[in-house]
Each structure stands twice: as structure tokens, then as C-alpha cells.
Scaffold this motif. Structure first.
Motif, mmCIF file in Angstrom:
data_model
loop_
_atom_site.group_PDB
_atom_site.id
_atom_site.type_symbol
_atom_site.label_atom_id
_atom_site.label_comp_id
_atom_site.label_asym_id
_atom_site.label_seq_id
_atom_site.Cartn_x
_atom_site.Cartn_y
_atom_site.Cartn_z
ATOM 1 N N ALA A 153 0.257 12.760 7.644
ATOM 2 C CA ALA A 153 1.685 12.434 8.312
ATOM 3 C C ALA A 153 2.872 12.409 7.193
ATOM 4 O O ALA A 153 3.703 12.065 7.362
ATOM 5 N N PHE A 154 2.497 12.549 5.567
ATOM 6 C CA PHE A 154 3.439 13.181 4.951
ATOM 7 C C PHE A 154 4.467 14.195 5.513
ATOM 8 O O PHE A 154 5.223 14.139 5.244
ATOM 9 N N GLY A 155 3.500 15.393 5.919
ATOM 10 C CA GLY A 155 4.180 16.284 6.301
ATOM 11 C C GLY A 155 4.670 16.258 8.124
ATOM 12 O O GLY A 155 5.448 17.396 7.481
ATOM 13 N N ALA A 156 4.089 15.447 8.961
ATOM 14 C CA ALA A 156 4.853 15.314 9.731
ATOM 15 C C ALA A 156 6.085 14.764 9.504
ATOM 16 O O ALA A 156 7.462 14.542 10.362
ATOM 17 N N MET A 157 6.421 13.506 8.447
ATOM 18 C CA MET A 157 7.348 12.984 8.715
ATOM 19 C C MET A 157 8.574 14.029 7.829
ATOM 20 O O MET A 157 9.383 13.287 7.639
ATOM 21 N N ALA A 158 8.078 14.859 6.962
ATOM 22 C CA ALA A 158 8.727 15.809 6.437
ATOM 23 C C ALA A 158 9.616 17.379 7.422
ATOM 24 O O ALA A 158 10.020 18.173 7.358
ATOM 25 N N LEU A 159 8.786 16.558 8.714
ATOM 26 C CA LEU A 159 8.847 17.800 10.051
ATOM 27 C C LEU A 159 8.855 18.516 9.588
ATOM 28 O O LEU A 159 8.690 20.004 9.841
ATOM 29 N N GLY A 181 10.556 9.373 -3.272
ATOM 30 C CA GLY A 181 10.144 10.186 -1.844
ATOM 31 C C GLY A 181 8.323 9.246 -0.937
ATOM 32 O O GLY A 181 7.943 9.734 -0.775
ATOM 33 N N ALA A 182 8.187 8.438 -1.816
ATOM 34 C CA ALA A 182 6.436 7.626 -1.824
ATOM 35 C C ALA A 182 6.911 6.297 -0.973
ATOM 36 O O ALA A 182 7.944 6.270 -0.506
ATOM 37 N N CYS A 211 1.163 -0.679 0.077
ATOM 38 C CA CYS A 211 0.029 -0.373 -0.578
ATOM 39 C C CYS A 211 0.922 1.092 -0.236
ATOM 40 O O CYS A 211 1.978 1.770 0.244
ATOM 41 N N LYS A 212 0.386 2.253 -0.813
ATOM 42 C CA LYS A 212 1.204 3.572 -0.685
ATOM 43 C C LYS A 212 0.537 4.185 0.084
ATOM 44 O O LYS A 212 -0.815 5.262 -0.175
ATOM 45 N N MET A 213 1.656 5.231 0.875
ATOM 46 C CA MET A 213 0.813 6.476 1.916
ATOM 47 C C MET A 213 0.234 7.212 1.228
ATOM 48 O O MET A 213 1.121 7.670 -0.127
#
Length: 163
Positions: free
Chosen positions: A57-63, A87-88, A50-52
Motif C-alpha cells: 500500500a505504501f508503494g502504491a500510494m507513492a506511485l 509520512g505515516a 492505527c498506523k498503516m
């Protein structure tokens, strides 16, 4: 069991098995709520991954400062360990519960508690009436001849001509 769920997902014509839009469809990805953590995540039947697609969540993981998730959760670690060159972030359909728990930890930080985050646009919606009026320029030198504003939730503010 996997094949049964996959066949059901591919052949039912519901939201659980419709093809993804645009470029995602060309890559063979489908929406598969029965197999992924949430409806918006996309499933690759070939890799069984599965692709997020969760913007928060993307924003949080990119700080990013506007998005907060518990990056110590197992689901976050799964995603971080499965990032591709584009970057996926990917996860196995078998890990959907851990990823779902990670998503549940995510919140946005908008200007006020009343403002809401729109995941489709990736923006916070301003709900304070006076702030909405100011943002569209109904008061002050940029008022363009308008002296009052009417605001309505979800529709922005409308400037009215002076009476």
C-alpha cells in the motif's frame, strides 16, 4: 465496547497485544489485530488510531511501478487524508473495514507471474531456475570456475565445482 476490546488486547499476551518492536514500542504503539485492519498495522491506544504498515500500500500510494492498489477505494482516501508530517498514514480503528478492503485490492508487479513478493523484505523473489543461476553468476565470465548450478525454491542457486 472499545474499552473492553482495548483491555483484552493489552492484557492477553498473544499476538493481538504484544508490544511493537524497536522505535514503535517507544512511541506507545502495539500490534492489535482485533482493532486494526491487519496484524502488521500498529495501534496507538492514546489516539485510538492505527498506523498503516502495509509495504505494498505504501508503494502504491507513492506511485511506485511495482505496487498497485485501487486508490479510488474509500480506505485509500481515509489513509491519504490522515498522513502525518513524518509520512505515516493513520486511520481510526472504526475505519478498519474500509482500510482492509483497500489492502485487499493491492498487488505487486514482479518480473513474472511466478515470482512472489516478500512483504518482509519489500523485494520480489525470482523463481525461474535459469534466471536464478544467471543472477548469482554461475555461467559466463563471472562464473568463478563453476560450470553448473543447482537451484532450489526459496534458497537461491548453489554453484558447483566442475567435475
Amino acid at each position: 465496547l472499545f474499552l473492553l476490546v482495548l483491555v483484552y488486547t493489552l492484557h492477553v499476551g498473544t499476538a493481538r497485544g504484544r508490544p511493537a518492536k524497536g522505535n514503535q514500542a517507544a512511541q506507545g504503539l502495539i500490534t492489535a489485530a482485533a482493532l486494526c485492519a491487519v496484524d502488521q498495522d500498529l495501534f496507538n491506544p492514546v489516539s485510538r488510531m492505527c498506523k498503516m504498515e502495509n509495504r505494498i500500500a505504501f508503494g502504491a500510494m507513492a506511485l511506485q511501478k511495482w505496487a498497485h492498489c485501487d486508490l479510488n477505494k474509500h480506505g485509500a482516501q481515509i489513509l491519504q487524508s490522515n498522513m502525518d508530517q513524518a509520512g505515516a498514514f493513520w486511520y481510526s480503528y472504526q475505519q478498519r473495514d474500509a482500510v482492509r478492503k483497500f489492502y485487499a485490492s493491492c498487488v505487486t508487479l514482479c518480473a513474472t507471474k511466478l515470482d512472489s513478493f516478500n512483504s518482509d523484505t519489500g523485494l520480489c523473489e525470482v523463481t525461474e531456475p535459469l534466471a536464478r543461476e544467471w543472477l548469482i553468476g554461475c555461467h559466463g565470465p563471472a562464473s568463478l570456475g563453476h560450470d553448473t548450478c543447482a537451484t532450489s525454491q526459496g534458497q537461491g542457486a548453489l554453484c558447483q565445482d566442475p567435475s
